[in-house]
Scaffold this motif. Structure first.
Motif, PDB file in Angstrom:
ATOM      1  N   LYS A   1       0.833  -1.216   0.000  1.00  0.00           N
ATOM      2  CA  LYS A   1       0.000   0.000   0.000  1.00  0.00           C
ATOM      3  C   LYS A   1       0.865   1.264   0.000  1.00  0.00           C
ATOM      4  O   LYS A   1       0.596   2.210  -0.732  1.00  0.00           O
ATOM      5  CB  LYS A   1      -0.914   0.037   1.219  1.00  0.00           C
TER       6      LYS A   1
ATOM      7  N   VAL B   1       2.547   1.614  -3.490  1.00  0.00           N
ATOM      8  CA  VAL B   1       1.658   2.003  -4.589  1.00  0.00           C
ATOM      9  C   VAL B   1       1.148   3.427  -4.398  1.00  0.00           C
ATOM     10  O   VAL B   1       1.154   4.240  -5.330  1.00  0.00           O
ATOM     11  CB  VAL B   1       0.485   1.006  -4.686  1.00  0.00           C
TER      12      VAL B   1
ATOM     13  N   LEU C   1       1.418   6.751  -6.828  1.00  0.00           N
ATOM     14  CA  LEU C   1       0.232   7.333  -7.466  1.00  0.00           C
ATOM     15  C   LEU C   1       0.112   8.833  -7.209  1.00  0.00           C
ATOM     16  O   LEU C   1      -0.529   9.547  -7.974  1.00  0.00           O
ATOM     17  CB  LEU C   1      -1.034   6.630  -6.972  1.00  0.00           C
ATOM     18  N   LEU C   2       0.716   9.314  -6.122  1.00  0.00           N
ATOM     19  CA  LEU C   2       0.618  10.738  -5.817  1.00  0.00           C
ATOM     20  C   LEU C   2       1.463  11.554  -6.793  1.00  0.00           C
ATOM     21  O   LEU C   2       2.582  11.158  -7.123  1.00  0.00           O
ATOM     22  CB  LEU C   2       1.104  11.002  -4.386  1.00  0.00           C
TER      23      LEU C   2
ATOM     24  N   GLU D   1      -4.512   2.092   3.273  1.00  0.00           N
ATOM     25  CA  GLU D   1      -5.476   1.177   2.656  1.00  0.00           C
ATOM     26  C   GLU D   1      -6.805   1.895   2.411  1.00  0.00           C
ATOM     27  O   GLU D   1      -7.427   1.694   1.362  1.00  0.00           O
ATOM     28  CB  GLU D   1      -5.666  -0.058   3.555  1.00  0.00           C
ATOM     29  N   CYS D   2      -7.223   2.726   3.358  1.00  0.00           N
ATOM     30  CA  CYS D   2      -8.445   3.514   3.146  1.00  0.00           C
ATOM     31  C   CYS D   2      -8.310   4.386   1.897  1.00  0.00           C
ATOM     32  O   CYS D   2      -9.223   4.473   1.074  1.00  0.00           O
ATOM     33  CB  CYS D   2      -8.733   4.410   4.351  1.00  0.00           C
TER      34      CYS D   2
ATOM     35  N   LEU E   1      -6.339   4.029  -0.724  1.00  0.00           N
ATOM     36  CA  LEU E   1      -6.294   3.243  -1.959  1.00  0.00           C
ATOM     37  C   LEU E   1      -7.649   2.647  -2.275  1.00  0.00           C
ATOM     38  O   LEU E   1      -8.075   2.600  -3.427  1.00  0.00           O
ATOM     39  CB  LEU E   1      -5.274   2.115  -1.833  1.00  0.00           C
ATOM     40  N   GLU E   2      -8.317   2.155  -1.255  1.00  0.00           N
ATOM     41  CA  GLU E   2      -9.645   1.557  -1.410  1.00  0.00           C
ATOM     42  C   GLU E   2     -10.617   2.609  -1.978  1.00  0.00           C
ATOM     43  O   GLU E   2     -11.446   2.299  -2.837  1.00  0.00           O
ATOM     44  CB  GLU E   2     -10.059   1.074  -0.020  1.00  0.00           C
ATOM     45  N   THR E   3     -10.476   3.840  -1.531  1.00  0.00           N
ATOM     46  CA  THR E   3     -11.332   4.922  -2.035  1.00  0.00           C
ATOM     47  C   THR E   3     -10.986   5.248  -3.489  1.00  0.00           C
ATOM     48  O   THR E   3     -11.869   5.426  -4.325  1.00  0.00           O
ATOM     49  CB  THR E   3     -11.152   6.181  -1.158  1.00  0.00           C
ATOM     50  N   MET E   4      -9.696   5.297  -3.782  1.00  0.00           N
ATOM     51  CA  MET E   4      -9.259   5.571  -5.167  1.00  0.00           C
ATOM     52  C   MET E   4      -9.748   4.518  -6.150  1.00  0.00           C
ATOM     53  O   MET E   4      -9.959   4.818  -7.318  1.00  0.00           O
ATOM     54  CB  MET E   4      -7.723   5.585  -5.239  1.00  0.00           C
ATOM     55  N   ARG E   5      -9.872   3.281  -5.665  1.00  0.00           N
ATOM     56  CA  ARG E   5     -10.331   2.211  -6.563  1.00  0.00           C
ATOM     57  C   ARG E   5     -11.749   2.466  -7.050  1.00  0.00           C
ATOM     58  O   ARG E   5     -12.107   2.102  -8.159  1.00  0.00           O
ATOM     59  CB  ARG E   5     -10.359   0.877  -5.830  1.00  0.00           C
ATOM     60  N   VAL E   6     -12.545   3.047  -6.136  1.00  0.00           N
ATOM     61  CA  VAL E   6     -13.942   3.288  -6.485  1.00  0.00           C
ATOM     62  C   VAL E   6     -14.087   4.639  -7.176  1.00  0.00           C
ATOM     63  O   VAL E   6     -14.872   4.807  -8.096  1.00  0.00           O
ATOM     64  CB  VAL E   6     -14.828   3.208  -5.223  1.00  0.00           C
ATOM     65  N   ARG E   7     -13.299   5.617  -6.717  1.00  0.00           N
ATOM     66  CA  ARG E   7     -13.324   6.965  -7.304  1.00  0.00           C
ATOM     67  C   ARG E   7     -11.920   7.356  -7.735  1.00  0.00           C
ATOM     68  O   ARG E   7     -11.247   8.116  -7.038  1.00  0.00           O
ATOM     69  CB  ARG E   7     -13.793   7.982  -6.260  1.00  0.00           C
ATOM     70  N   PRO E   8     -11.486   6.824  -8.901  1.00  0.00           N
ATOM     71  CA  PRO E   8     -10.079   7.018  -9.320  1.00  0.00           C
ATOM     72  C   PRO E   8      -9.729   8.512  -9.553  1.00  0.00           C
ATOM     73  O   PRO E   8     -10.567   9.349  -9.629  1.00  0.00           O
ATOM     74  CB  PRO E   8      -9.979   6.252 -10.624  1.00  0.00           C
TER      75      PRO E   8
END
Lengths: 208, 208, 208, 208
Positions: D103, D106, D110-111, D198-199, D201-208
């Motif tokens: 996490k 990655v 991504l930032l 993890e929060c 990344l998990e949010t980015m997965r749904v709202r990239p």
């Protein structure tokens, strides 16, 4: 003829590796096969179809470098030649692990045919033998899956003869092969590959 | 009348299976039910509503193939008929496992109604009994969830009579049923299905 | 005055719950708080700021239903009133668990303000007390996070007085509250909620 | 000269931390390094390249605050200076942990370059020392990865001299550094960071 004590040591390393790899979810459902070198002409290798988290005394046999059983009535994995090719090619290799993880399977299917997986800019690349900076590139070729193991073995031999510094390969929809001087090196390579595969997939989820 | 020792052996296999399946997260919150064959007319099956990671002596009862309790005051799962139909249909089946994983639940909801899940091109398909290449197709029918278990049982009977070579099915929003000659075969099928479900979902995340 | 043996039993259930919940990753970094009823006027509750996977004898204290320490110099969680409100409202409730998982945190942040989480069509809804079909709806209200715990307590009291059949709630960016007659019921509710939260998020990943 | 008993206590805390962090998957493949303060001028630190889940007596050495080995022939991590800078800057710091999770790796990649990770609105921010509300902001700077550790050390020194209240930083494609008064505080910080990563990344997965 091979030294029986060296066989026993190799078998023990394989049994321990299996416990670890199964527990991590990288060798599910009796998949995978593992080997360790006994001497220049013999390797210890898992018997076909065994549960990798519960390997025991009867689950590791000996084959020669042509893949023929030695002093055994058991059958080794259909993929034995993929192991022996690596021992032939790299005299310093002492262990080969073939694992089946979800990440390796999915990533190998997502890559366009003919394109290797390129790992770049990750500190963890330094886990591979001979790599001491994150600035290089690890190239992981992806071979198409095939039930013709001899043909696949020759493909891998040709590729790694040309790229001896690369630490492993994928078979599409199937899994990972990696190796090392010792079983510990080889397990570290599996861990590093799985880490990097997960990084790649995690990134693709956000930026498909 | 059934052989009590065979019951005890079947019950023990169920208790062990529960520990494994709960620990993997595939039988949470007292969900799931498991069975193992005692003889042609009797099966051992989990008592309704028990914690699957902590099954003990009092948590496995006997039913006949009509689903009626035998020598027991306990109540078996409401889904007992989904088990007995499989034992009737396939005399060689020795164990049936019904699990509730997140992956099975989500995947079954994402598939369009009426469409089976097709698994194709995965080496791990070879974990299913009778499959020896990744080149075939595993078809997993998805039945709509229903509290009318008798109707659901007849649907599954009809489908698997026509497709006896297929290794399992999904109920939408609910879970997986799979079976095998032995409990070990059956557990290998669960592991293989969960692996393949995760592969499918992981792929969908990147390519929705 | 309370019965000391009943305190000890309640404390023991809390310590065990903590080991489980921490190990599952639902109470990281000294977050979370847990309670169990001793009698009509007293509850056992975790002392503020303790490591939930390593709770011991000194980590569970007694408070009355107004949240005041009884026979203790320790400080209970700032959120104690969120527990006691539930024991006041529901005389049959024997245990309350407040957990902090990644899934609960993320899902509560992704839902539009003012909108409850609706769980529908999942077989696992049957894990909640009083639910015997997948055809109903579980409504999970999401309250905005606040450091004004008294105000938040009154919001939850009003909502659950109107919806006594619902099994839990979320606080945005914070976590889950759920309860049950016994600690086992309550733990089953946590497991079921976490399963369903993961299903919802897993679905959103594929269909945002 | 340093007190040997204090060294032994520090080494023991490091060995235990390694077991935990490796088991969580945050220190794979011999990556990571950990340290704990012995006194104003000495720290205990992991020897370079050891397996972090199996640290033993011979795997923790002593260095001074300039990073030089004291009473040891071993080589500490190449990143030793990143530890010592923190002990110099913050006299109250007793432990520093550097981990390598998927996490953290990655997310740091991504930032956008130059942009810190901002954590906001999470109850779990309260796990960081000195934070008592979810309403503040935690700023996590992301430094570019470099094999020039001295230069990187000076960058971190300058940044944290200006922002002494912030609890950690990321190195791009590499991992997390965090610290605390005690090893327990420091481990809580790692857990909190991993949860929050993890929060995110998990949010980015749904709202990239």
């Amino acid at each position: 003829m091979f030294d029986v004590t060296r066989y026993a040591v190799a078998a023990d390393a394989i049994v321990e590796a299996g416990r670890f790899l199964y527990q991590r979810g990288w060798s599910p459902a009796t998949s995978s096969n593992y080997s360790a070198r006994i001497d220049e002409r013999h390797i210890a290798i898992t018997v076909s179809g065994r549960h990798k988290g519960r390997l025991g005394a009867g689950d590791v046999m000996v084959v020669d470098l042509a893949g023929r059983p030695v002093q055994s009535q058991c059958r080794s994995s259909a993929e034995t030649r993929l192991h022996t090719v690596l021992y032939e090619l790299f005299p310093e290799v002492g262990a080969v692990l073939h694992t089946h993880s979800v990440k390796a399977t999915v990533l190998s299917c997502l890559l366009p045919p003919g394109q290797p997986l390129t790992l770049e800019g990750y500190e963890l690349q330094k886990a591979f033998v001979g790599v001491d900076t994150h600035e290089g590139r690890v190239q992981v070729p992806v071979f198409d899956n095939s039930q013709d193991i001899d043909a696949l073995a020759e493909q891998t031999r040709a590729w790694f003869r040309a790229h001896p510094e690369q630490p492993g390969y994928l078979i599409r929809g199937h899994g990972l092969y990696t190796w090392g001087r010792t079983m510990d090196d080889c397990l570290r390579h599996v861990e590093a590959f799985e880490f990097l595969f997960e990084c790649e997939l995690e990134t693709m989820r956000v930026r498909p």
